[in-house]
Design an enzyme around this catalytic site. Sequence first.
Site, PDB file in Angstrom:
ATOM      1  N   THR A   4       0.818  -1.217   0.000  1.00  0.00           N
ATOM      2  CA  THR A   4       0.000   0.000   0.000  1.00  0.00           C
ATOM      3  C   THR A   4       0.854   1.270   0.000  1.00  0.00           C
ATOM      4  O   THR A   4       1.979   1.277   0.526  1.00  0.00           O
ATOM      5  CB  THR A   4      -0.909  -0.008   1.253  1.00  0.00           C
ATOM      6  OG1 THR A   4      -1.488   1.272   1.435  1.00  0.00           O
ATOM      7  CG2 THR A   4      -0.135  -0.347   2.525  1.00  0.00           C
ATOM      8  N   ASP A   5       0.262   2.356  -0.526  1.00  0.00           N
ATOM      9  CA  ASP A   5       0.958   3.657  -0.486  1.00  0.00           C
ATOM     10  C   ASP A   5       1.072   4.195   0.949  1.00  0.00           C
ATOM     11  O   ASP A   5       1.805   5.151   1.203  1.00  0.00           O
ATOM     12  CB  ASP A   5       0.272   4.687  -1.394  1.00  0.00           C
ATOM     13  CG  ASP A   5      -1.188   4.967  -1.061  1.00  0.00           C
ATOM     14  OD1 ASP A   5      -1.708   4.387  -0.082  1.00  0.00           O
ATOM     15  OD2 ASP A   5      -1.821   5.775  -1.775  1.00  0.00           O
ATOM     16  N   GLU A   6       0.331   3.571   1.896  1.00  0.00           N
ATOM     17  CA  GLU A   6       0.378   4.067   3.284  1.00  0.00           C
ATOM     18  C   GLU A   6       1.743   3.856   3.929  1.00  0.00           C
ATOM     19  O   GLU A   6       2.042   4.460   4.956  1.00  0.00           O
ATOM     20  CB  GLU A   6      -0.707   3.398   4.129  1.00  0.00           C
ATOM     21  CG  GLU A   6      -2.083   3.657   3.587  1.00  0.00           C
ATOM     22  CD  GLU A   6      -3.171   3.689   4.643  1.00  0.00           C
ATOM     23  OE1 GLU A   6      -2.854   3.640   5.834  1.00  0.00           O
ATOM     24  OE2 GLU A   6      -4.341   3.781   4.236  1.00  0.00           O
ATOM     25  N   TYR A  46      -2.063  -0.180  11.073  1.00  0.00           N
ATOM     26  CA  TYR A  46      -2.217  -0.879   9.782  1.00  0.00           C
ATOM     27  C   TYR A  46      -0.993  -0.626   8.901  1.00  0.00           C
ATOM     28  O   TYR A  46      -0.375  -1.564   8.377  1.00  0.00           O
ATOM     29  CB  TYR A  46      -3.493  -0.416   9.059  1.00  0.00           C
ATOM     30  CG  TYR A  46      -3.506  -0.764   7.584  1.00  0.00           C
ATOM     31  CD1 TYR A  46      -3.594  -2.096   7.173  1.00  0.00           C
ATOM     32  CD2 TYR A  46      -3.386   0.225   6.605  1.00  0.00           C
ATOM     33  CE1 TYR A  46      -3.574  -2.436   5.822  1.00  0.00           C
ATOM     34  CE2 TYR A  46      -3.375  -0.107   5.254  1.00  0.00           C
ATOM     35  CZ  TYR A  46      -3.480  -1.430   4.868  1.00  0.00           C
ATOM     36  OH  TYR A  46      -3.448  -1.758   3.529  1.00  0.00           O
ATOM     37  N   LYS A  92       1.800  -3.369   7.485  1.00  0.00           N
ATOM     38  CA  LYS A  92       2.061  -3.601   6.053  1.00  0.00           C
ATOM     39  C   LYS A  92       3.534  -3.301   5.719  1.00  0.00           C
ATOM     40  O   LYS A  92       4.159  -4.008   4.927  1.00  0.00           O
ATOM     41  CB  LYS A  92       1.146  -2.728   5.179  1.00  0.00           C
ATOM     42  CG  LYS A  92      -0.313  -3.130   5.186  1.00  0.00           C
ATOM     43  CD  LYS A  92      -0.578  -4.513   4.599  1.00  0.00           C
ATOM     44  CE  LYS A  92      -0.320  -4.594   3.115  1.00  0.00           C
ATOM     45  NZ  LYS A  92      -0.698  -5.957   2.598  1.00  0.00           N
TER      46      LYS A  92
HETATM   47  P1  NAD Z   1     -10.171  -6.933   2.269  1.00  0.00           P
HETATM   48  O1  NAD Z   1     -10.160  -6.536   3.705  1.00  0.00           O
HETATM   49  O2  NAD Z   1     -11.363  -6.639   1.437  1.00  0.00           O
HETATM   50  O3  NAD Z   1      -9.896  -8.501   2.136  1.00  0.00           O
HETATM   51  C1  NAD Z   1      -8.891  -9.158   2.858  1.00  0.00           C
HETATM   52  C2  NAD Z   1      -9.059 -10.644   2.622  1.00  0.00           C
HETATM   53  O4  NAD Z   1      -8.018 -11.330   3.334  1.00  0.00           O
HETATM   54  C3  NAD Z   1     -10.384 -11.200   3.137  1.00  0.00           C
HETATM   55  O5  NAD Z   1     -10.946 -12.092   2.214  1.00  0.00           O
HETATM   56  C4  NAD Z   1      -9.993 -11.916   4.422  1.00  0.00           C
HETATM   57  O6  NAD Z   1     -10.852 -13.004   4.737  1.00  0.00           O
HETATM   58  C5  NAD Z   1      -8.592 -12.396   4.066  1.00  0.00           C
HETATM   59  N1  NAD Z   1      -7.762 -12.635   5.256  1.00  0.00           N
HETATM   60  C6  NAD Z   1      -7.579 -11.808   6.322  1.00  0.00           C
HETATM   61  N2  NAD Z   1      -6.765 -12.406   7.223  1.00  0.00           N
HETATM   62  C7  NAD Z   1      -6.415 -13.607   6.700  1.00  0.00           C
HETATM   63  C8  NAD Z   1      -5.588 -14.650   7.149  1.00  0.00           C
HETATM   64  N3  NAD Z   1      -4.959 -14.586   8.333  1.00  0.00           N
HETATM   65  N4  NAD Z   1      -5.437 -15.736   6.376  1.00  0.00           N
HETATM   66  C9  NAD Z   1      -6.078 -15.843   5.174  1.00  0.00           C
HETATM   67  N5  NAD Z   1      -6.882 -14.881   4.707  1.00  0.00           N
HETATM   68  C10 NAD Z   1      -7.052 -13.760   5.453  1.00  0.00           C
HETATM   69  O7  NAD Z   1      -8.857  -6.287   1.649  1.00  0.00           O
HETATM   70  P2  NAD Z   1      -8.598  -5.564   0.248  1.00  0.00           P
HETATM   71  O8  NAD Z   1      -9.060  -4.170   0.352  1.00  0.00           O
HETATM   72  O9  NAD Z   1      -9.059  -6.431  -0.833  1.00  0.00           O
HETATM   73  O10 NAD Z   1      -6.999  -5.526   0.265  1.00  0.00           O
HETATM   74  C11 NAD Z   1      -6.244  -6.614  -0.262  1.00  0.00           C
HETATM   75  C12 NAD Z   1      -4.772  -6.299  -0.148  1.00  0.00           C
HETATM   76  O11 NAD Z   1      -4.471  -5.096  -0.847  1.00  0.00           O
HETATM   77  C13 NAD Z   1      -4.299  -6.051   1.288  1.00  0.00           C
HETATM   78  O12 NAD Z   1      -3.033  -6.620   1.442  1.00  0.00           O
HETATM   79  C14 NAD Z   1      -4.241  -4.550   1.415  1.00  0.00           C
HETATM   80  O13 NAD Z   1      -3.288  -4.150   2.377  1.00  0.00           O
HETATM   81  C15 NAD Z   1      -3.838  -4.163   0.010  1.00  0.00           C
HETATM   82  N6  NAD Z   1      -4.262  -2.830  -0.450  1.00  0.00           N
HETATM   83  C16 NAD Z   1      -5.574  -2.445  -0.339  1.00  0.00           C
HETATM   84  C17 NAD Z   1      -5.969  -1.211  -0.849  1.00  0.00           C
HETATM   85  C18 NAD Z   1      -7.403  -0.752  -0.792  1.00  0.00           C
HETATM   86  O14 NAD Z   1      -7.666   0.398  -1.124  1.00  0.00           O
HETATM   87  N7  NAD Z   1      -8.368  -1.580  -0.416  1.00  0.00           N
HETATM   88  C19 NAD Z   1      -5.017  -0.354  -1.432  1.00  0.00           C
HETATM   89  C20 NAD Z   1      -3.684  -0.781  -1.500  1.00  0.00           C
HETATM   90  C21 NAD Z   1      -3.331  -2.024  -1.014  1.00  0.00           C
HETATM   91  O1  DAU Z   2      -4.097   4.134   0.522  1.00  0.00           O
HETATM   92  C1  DAU Z   2      -4.328   2.755   0.401  1.00  0.00           C
HETATM   93  C2  DAU Z   2      -5.182   2.311   1.561  1.00  0.00           C
HETATM   94  O2  DAU Z   2      -6.485   2.808   1.288  1.00  0.00           O
HETATM   95  C3  DAU Z   2      -5.225   0.796   1.748  1.00  0.00           C
HETATM   96  O3  DAU Z   2      -3.948   0.332   2.067  1.00  0.00           O
HETATM   97  C4  DAU Z   2      -6.209   0.426   2.864  1.00  0.00           C
HETATM   98  O4  DAU Z   2      -6.328  -0.982   2.963  1.00  0.00           O
HETATM   99  C5  DAU Z   2      -7.562   1.018   2.518  1.00  0.00           C
HETATM  100  O5  DAU Z   2      -8.457   0.790   3.595  1.00  0.00           O
HETATM  101  C6  DAU Z   2      -7.442   2.530   2.263  1.00  0.00           C
HETATM  102  O6  DAU Z   2      -7.119   3.231   3.493  1.00  0.00           O
HETATM  103  P1  DAU Z   2      -7.781   4.647   3.864  1.00  0.00           P
HETATM  104  O7  DAU Z   2      -7.699   4.837   5.324  1.00  0.00           O
HETATM  105  O8  DAU Z   2      -7.280   5.730   2.983  1.00  0.00           O
HETATM  106  O9  DAU Z   2      -9.296   4.306   3.398  1.00  0.00           O
HETATM  107  P2  DAU Z   2     -10.704   4.658   4.023  1.00  0.00           P
HETATM  108  O10 DAU Z   2     -11.714   4.270   2.992  1.00  0.00           O
HETATM  109  O11 DAU Z   2     -10.876   4.125   5.388  1.00  0.00           O
HETATM  110  O12 DAU Z   2     -10.657   6.240   4.128  1.00  0.00           O
HETATM  111  C7  DAU Z   2     -10.450   7.059   2.982  1.00  0.00           C
HETATM  112  C8  DAU Z   2     -10.455   8.514   3.417  1.00  0.00           C
HETATM  113  O13 DAU Z   2     -11.782   8.843   3.881  1.00  0.00           O
HETATM  114  C9  DAU Z   2      -9.527   8.801   4.577  1.00  0.00           C
HETATM  115  O14 DAU Z   2      -8.968  10.094   4.409  1.00  0.00           O
HETATM  116  C10 DAU Z   2     -10.445   8.781   5.800  1.00  0.00           C
HETATM  117  C11 DAU Z   2     -11.766   9.301   5.243  1.00  0.00           C
HETATM  118  N1  DAU Z   2     -12.961   8.737   5.906  1.00  0.00           N
HETATM  119  C12 DAU Z   2     -13.068   7.390   6.017  1.00  0.00           C
HETATM  120  C13 DAU Z   2     -14.165   6.809   6.627  1.00  0.00           C
HETATM  121  C14 DAU Z   2     -14.290   5.310   6.736  1.00  0.00           C
HETATM  122  C15 DAU Z   2     -13.952   9.577   6.387  1.00  0.00           C
HETATM  123  O15 DAU Z   2     -13.871  10.824   6.269  1.00  0.00           O
HETATM  124  N2  DAU Z   2     -15.039   9.024   6.997  1.00  0.00           N
HETATM  125  C16 DAU Z   2     -15.174   7.676   7.154  1.00  0.00           C
HETATM  126  O16 DAU Z   2     -16.196   7.235   7.732  1.00  0.00           O
END
Ligand code: NAD
Ligand code: DAU
Length: 342
Positions: free
Chosen positions: A125-127, A150, A154
Amino acid sequence: MKNLLVTGGAGFIGANFVHYMLAQHDYRVVVFDKLTYAGNLNNLKDIANDPRYAFVHGDICDAGAVTKAMQDYQIDTIVNFAAETHVDRSILNPDAFIQTDVYGTYVLLEAARQFDVERYHQVSTDEVYGHIAEGKRSRESDPVAPRSPYAASKTSGDLLVKAYFVTYGLPVTISRGSNNVGPYQYPEKVVPLFATNAMEGKPLPLYGDGRQMRDYQYVLDHCEAIDLVLHRGGVGEIYNIGTGTELENIAMVRIILETLHKPESLIQPVADRPGHDRRYALDISKVKALGWMPQYTPPEAIRKTVQWYMENEWWWRPIKAGDFRAYYERQYGERLRASQKS
Ligand code: NAD
Ligand code: DAU
């Protein structure tokens, strides 16, 4: 590359990736997933009868279960999506983040080493770069500076992956993605939460001043870039994946409301997330040099996502009616009541 283990493949991006890979290639795709609150077999329903697909219910922290899946399916490639992924939940309780995102990554790396895989790909992730000041963009060579539990978990995963490349010569790649939006995203993340709340006529709890900036990319753009990194990425290399443009959260909210024809009066400013990173911003020139371009801008990606939630109430309504309600009360109850009083 013939037999892929996609860990976390029942989650949001993992499930989209499985669909994408089955459509693009003739590989066997084995999903290995613990089915936490975020994992959902409905995300894989339409490929359930594809003979090239198999599902294994397991935890990546369980070395025995991982080894068995590697053996049973003669895995030659691991793509690790499995993680605890929600920043707000990591603030409430970091424990599962350390277990899965750090220890689970170690278990997978050991399996990759034992079975001599062709490629281990870590979805990151970019985080990991932390808050990025105006005028700057993160490059892959920049130092990491995670600021939430988080992001720290990561980052630790990424460091282990790099260490296995340097120490054992494991053929690894890492991708660092920005915020994804699209089908099957659990409605705790901001875009699906706000879209479904607006459809239900509920307030949209916007943190702080709403001026935080995120790069909202369409999930299938992200999947396409990961596929490219798997096939053409340099071993030991890291690739940023996003659109390279950001939106303020308030602009993202307005796009959601406009798409749904809902009033701005639904926006309810609430207390900010502790340690909230105000801006992430990626330099994506390295992945573009492999020949990839995102198809959707952030506003297009958000509109397309809202449209999917409008058309797929069967998917999200049961989630919001279940355990989600207790989480919502814990996360937002006090915040919403406090902001209504002021
Ligand atoms: P998500 O939370 O929707 O899904 C996570 C999945 O992992 C689920 O199916 C869960 O059951 C499974 N899981 C959790 N713990 C586990 C374990 N111990 N063993 C096996 N399976 C397990 O997540 P997502 O948003 O699809 O993110 C997927 C990946 O991409 C993550 O590694 C996350 O850090 C990364 N990522 C997400 C975003 C985003 O915006 N959602 C952005 C950048 C990177
Ligand atoms: O940047 C990549 C990341 O993006 C991934 O690694 C994470 O898995 C994914 O959850 C996401 O993280 P963020 O914290 O950026 O996503 P979230 O959707 O929780 O929040 C996006 C923005 O919106 C953030 O600035 C917080 C704000 N927010 C979020 C929620 C849930 C609100 O203002 N209100 C809310 O209720």
